[in-house]
Scaffold this motif. Structure first.
Motif, PDB file in Angstrom:
ATOM      1  N   UNK A  53       7.052  10.050  -3.341  1.00 50.02           N
ATOM      2  CA  UNK A  53       7.255   8.311  -3.029  1.00 50.02           C
ATOM      3  C   UNK A  53       9.086   9.341  -2.240  1.00 50.02           C
ATOM      4  N   UNK A  54       9.926   9.747  -2.521  1.00 48.71           N
ATOM      5  CA  UNK A  54      11.276   9.934  -1.684  1.00 48.71           C
ATOM      6  C   UNK A  54      10.770  11.113  -0.992  1.00 48.71           C
ATOM      7  N   UNK A  55       9.622  12.186  -1.041  1.00 44.62           N
ATOM      8  CA  UNK A  55       9.548  13.220   0.442  1.00 44.62           C
ATOM      9  C   UNK A  55       8.871  12.052   1.072  1.00 44.62           C
ATOM     10  N   UNK A  56       8.049  11.445   0.976  1.00 43.67           N
ATOM     11  CA  UNK A  56       7.234  10.459   1.719  1.00 43.67           C
ATOM     12  C   UNK A  56       8.192   9.801   2.785  1.00 43.67           C
TER      13      UNK A  56
ATOM     14  N   UNK B 163      -1.328  10.305   3.561  1.00 41.55           N
ATOM     15  CA  UNK B 163      -1.653   8.382   2.932  1.00 41.55           C
ATOM     16  C   UNK B 163      -0.411   7.878   2.530  1.00 41.55           C
ATOM     17  N   UNK B 164       0.660   8.478   2.322  1.00 42.51           N
ATOM     18  CA  UNK B 164       1.607   8.149   2.281  1.00 42.51           C
ATOM     19  C   UNK B 164       2.441   7.885   3.167  1.00 42.51           C
TER      20      UNK B 164
ATOM     21  N   UNK C 207       1.020  -1.354  -0.012  1.00 39.63           N
ATOM     22  CA  UNK C 207       0.207   0.354   0.217  1.00 39.63           C
ATOM     23  C   UNK C 207       0.924   1.337   0.020  1.00 39.63           C
ATOM     24  N   UNK C 208       2.107   1.486   0.524  1.00 34.20           N
ATOM     25  CA  UNK C 208       2.747   2.058   0.277  1.00 34.20           C
ATOM     26  C   UNK C 208       3.481   3.095  -1.207  1.00 34.20           C
ATOM     27  N   UNK C 209       2.777   1.849  -2.554  1.00 34.68           N
ATOM     28  CA  UNK C 209       2.610   2.691  -2.921  1.00 34.68           C
ATOM     29  C   UNK C 209       1.651   3.362  -3.949  1.00 34.68           C
ATOM     30  N   UNK C 210       0.540   3.441  -3.223  1.00 36.40           N
ATOM     31  CA  UNK C 210      -0.537   3.529  -3.293  1.00 36.40           C
ATOM     32  C   UNK C 210      -0.561   5.266  -2.520  1.00 36.40           C
ATOM     33  N   UNK C 211       0.752   5.518  -1.673  1.00 38.34           N
ATOM     34  CA  UNK C 211       0.247   6.712  -1.131  1.00 38.34           C
ATOM     35  C   UNK C 211       0.630   7.807  -1.885  1.00 38.34           C
ATOM     36  N   UNK C 212       1.391   7.828  -2.250  1.00 34.83           N
ATOM     37  CA  UNK C 212       1.509   9.304  -3.594  1.00 34.83           C
ATOM     38  C   UNK C 212       0.641   9.277  -4.429  1.00 34.83           C
TER      39      UNK C 212
END
Length: 422
Positions: A224-227, A362-363, A79-84
């Motif tokens: 992604x990087x920021x999260x 979300x991220x 689910x981390x892929x969906x955060x951004x």
């Protein structure tokens, strides 16, 4: 800007029962609440059916049962892929209106295949993967939407209310699933009802308005990087310590449903009835735990609650496995396990919702669950492999000792965990 019925337009927070009534009086939260309850009722049918499908199609294999849990929660970890993507959506209602119907269609397909007698282990795993991928988007959107609908100080009450009532629907789902096991002699029918409830959840979600509180978001790779940078670098709260502690606890967190399924299948003359009753007791305990958590709203003692929940769950799980040849005692014991089991994860999510900047929520939820879900998936597979050759009680005692060790070691190694609050 905030949602019209969310924090910006709300008055001072009421207390006790009036707080819950005030939350339900807001149209946006009420729609979210009903959609969540329907979706959770459907997930209860899925949860009780998928493990029984696994143990049935594999003829009682603990390895396959553990593999099903591992695959399911391994995909949830992604689910981390969906955060951004979720953080870039203008209004999270759109995600709910797509996610719920897709889950309905996949659940219906699984039910039809199971009822027709064509289900195999590879096909079951494939459909679990597909359902879990869609669930990643829906779950992340649900978690990110709630802080857009209520104020920070209302989050424990909102999560407690949603968890308790949706948990009540889960009880109905577990009970109905148990009845279907007895009457239809296959959990495939439960999957069909899971599809119907997800379709109803989509209809209920139409009035939800959960717009993004800021207008500008960065590119996908930067997001992604920021999260992950926020997860790594945040010191107030200490997210890296929280995530590590959660992942350690999660390695053993699949033990309760795994042990429950195995002892029901192996210890009773009528395993389907025992399974339905034990799983329903587990759900009832979770509802009562959610109610107490929401009422107590332990905002100043989150760290103590996380550590205590890990220790107590381990002890109760060993007790539940020890007494389960007696069905009444097993019902009471697994109910107690459910009561405590809900505390760790619900408190973790509430803490993240309350302390994470909204544009990163979300991220943060997805990234934190990447470690938690991945650890739970590996743990489920390991426990399934061990359960194939080790009797449930000795294995439960080892798991209990591990839970206690994690609960005590986390705050000892990272004193910041003891001070978690919001």
């Amino acid at each position: 800007m905030a949602a019209p019925e969310g924090p910006a337009s709300a008055s001072a927070a009421p207390h006790g029962g009036s707080r819950s009534l005030a939350l339900l009086a807001r149209r946006g939260f009420r729609a979210y609440f009903v959609a969540l309850a329907l979706g959770d009722a459907g997930y209860a049918l899925y949860a009780i059916a998928v493990l029984w499908l696994a143990i049935g199609v594999s003829h009682g294999s603990a390895v396959v049962t553990g593999l099903v849990l591992a695959v399911e929660f391994g995909v949830y970890a992604l689910s981390f892929l969906t955060g951004p993507l979720i953080d870039r959506v203008h209004d999270l209602r759109g995600v709910l209106l797509v996610g719920f119907p897709l889950q309905a269609g996949l659940a219906t397909l699984l039910g039809v295949v199971a009822l027709s007698g064509h289900l195999t282990v590879p096909l079951l795993l494939g459909l679990i993967v597909a359902l879990s991928v869609v669930w990643d988007f829906t779950w992340t959107a649900e978690g990110a939407a709630l802080p857009r609908l209520v104020r920070q100080e209302e989050l424990f009450a909102a999560n407690g209310l949603a968890g308790a009532v949706s948990g009540g629907n889960q009880i109905a789902g577990y009970a109905l699933g148990a009845v279907l096991l007895l009457v239809v002699h296959t959990p495939g029918a439960a999957m069909l009802l899971y599809g119907v409830l997800n379709a109803a959840a989509a209809v209920a979600a139409f009035p939800v308005r959960a717009p993004r509180p800021v207008a500008a978001v960065g590119g996908s790779s930067g997001s992604f990087r920021e999260g992950f940078r926020y997860l790594r670098d945040a010191r107030d709260p200490p997210l890296l310590s929280v995530t590590t502690f959660s992942a350690a606890e999660a390695f053993f967190s699949a033990a309760a449903p795994l042990f429950l399924t195995l002892v029901a299948y192996r210890s009773f003359a009528d395993p389907a009835t025992a399974y339905g009753l034990l799983f329903s007791a587990f759900a009832v305990g979770g509802v009562l735990g959610s109610l107490l958590l929401g009422h107590a709203s332990p905002r100043r003692h989150v760290g103590t609650l996380l550590a205590g929940a890990a220790v107590v769950e381990g002890l109760l799980l060993a007790l539940a496995v020890a007494v389960v040849p007696s069905l009444p005692a097993g019902i009471a014991a697994f109910g107690a396990v459910g009561f405590v089991d809900v505390a760790f994860y619900a408190s973790l999510v509430t803490f993240l919702q309350a302390t994470t900047p909204s544009p990163l929520l979300g991220r943060t939820l997805g990234n934190a669950y990447f470690f938690r879900g991945g650890s739970r998936a590996v743990g489920a597979l390991v426990l399934g492999l061990l359960a194939a050759s080790v009797a449930p009680l000795p294995l439960a005692l080892v798991v209990a000792a591990a839970f206690v060790a994690v609960g005590l070691a986390g705050p000892a190694l990272s004193p910041a965990l003891r001070r978690l609050s919001f």
